[in-house]
Design an enzyme around this catalytic site. Sequence first.
Site: not given
Length: 513
Positions: A277-280, A282, A296, A331
Amino acid sequence: MSLILSRRRLAAAVRRSGPAALASRWLHTPPFATVSPQEISGSSPAEVQNFVQGSWTTSGNWNWLVDPLNGEKFIKVAEVQEAEIKPFVESLSNCPKHGLHNPLKAPERYLMYGDISAKAANMLGQPVVSDFFAKLIQRVSPKSYQQALAEVQVSQKFLENFCGDQVRFLARSFAVPGNHLGQSSNGYRWPYGPVAIITPFNFPLEIPLLQLMGALYMGNKPVLKVDSKVSIVMDQMLRLLHACGMPAEDVDFINSDGITMNKLLLEANPKMTLFTGSSRIAEKLAADLKGKIKLEDAGFDWKILGPDVQEVDYIAWVCDQDAYACSGQKCSAQSILFMHKNWSSSGLLDKMKSLSERRKLEDLTIGPVLTVTTSSMIEHMKNLLKIPGSKVLFGGEPLENHSIPEIYGAFKPTAVFVPLSEILKSGNFELVTREIFGPFQEVLGRSVNGTTYAGIRARTTGAPQNHWFGPAGDPRGAGIGTPEAIKLVWSCHREIIYDIGPLPKNWALPSAT
């Protein structure tokens, strides 16, 4: 309970549609299914349940989802509240840290999962079943039938790859001779035990299924959370797996908001969590879970066209497909195109524009954007156009004549040109490389994540289904889809030193050291 619900829905649908029309649709619904994709609507809503400790359960809270194509409330999801997580915590806590199986415990389960994979692959390969899942995916994550079916086919091929002995081959061990007779060091692929899997909306079947099966193959006990917007797909897939012999207690399945899931992770303390999912989010989870995580996360994917101009028609098609298939919600979607000046006179951009205009809402080759609103995409485009020399190459407008609700995006395939000389100026790089998870790309002229696609036929969205996909350069990086990815994400190395004798002849007590 699920069969009773199915009969109730069937009786209600008969009253609405008449027995003849309904019989035709339900004859093409697999026996494990509790929904019919063609029947799900505002007047015939579907239900998504939770699964814990071997039983399907509901919740005190039902979250209604709106149809991304017309805004009707068409699916209600039993979302677990913070006060209801105890059964899930207990279920994970009951799994020992050496897992449900490992090379020294219950090895027959490796064979069992080879058999389950074979049965599931066979079932998913049946036209009625593959069509069922493709159409169910389309209902919740609208994409063309070809794209939805491809997701089912990739999942089916993955299951085929791990039939028979292939699961136990994942746990292949090794031994190294020791210093004397009876001594050896042995390395094993060891499960983590209780684990968690959190996956996004854009691939409702492929991502959660591949990661779930990888976790199970290696001996873990997972709790699975899929984005509630699309979790009905894995609800049905779990029912298929149960029908293929998967033990009911091996997997828990939860629907919840992010806050509740975060609380569950902190209380149950899984030994490993896979997050896609989203980097934030994560980064937040990585801190909360003290690094016991594989990621991922989001990708801003670059395509570079060098000085050799060739096969322009093919390159135009690849650029269109990589940027706009699934409305750009992959992605691996092409986010930015670096184009050597030699391509300026090739007609490439005109061909890309023509191809983008073929995409229609009617066949879902362009469709709703589930995480970015129309207004957000317009705002991003306007900010890009403030950069000197920038211009809209094509698109740049909302879709017309549709009933997509405002909470989702509806935007034409869009490309914005940005001069390469401007990108490195203060503030511009961050703006240009901001990921828009929709049908939007930047083109840079005059001059990916950890999976690189190279060569004249390279496609970010057309690689073979069995390739590694995942980020590189980060020790937390996860992979998916291959034996190497499964072993990296879902097992750890455990060393056992055997020293079984015999003692040397004439051994005597040595001096103290």
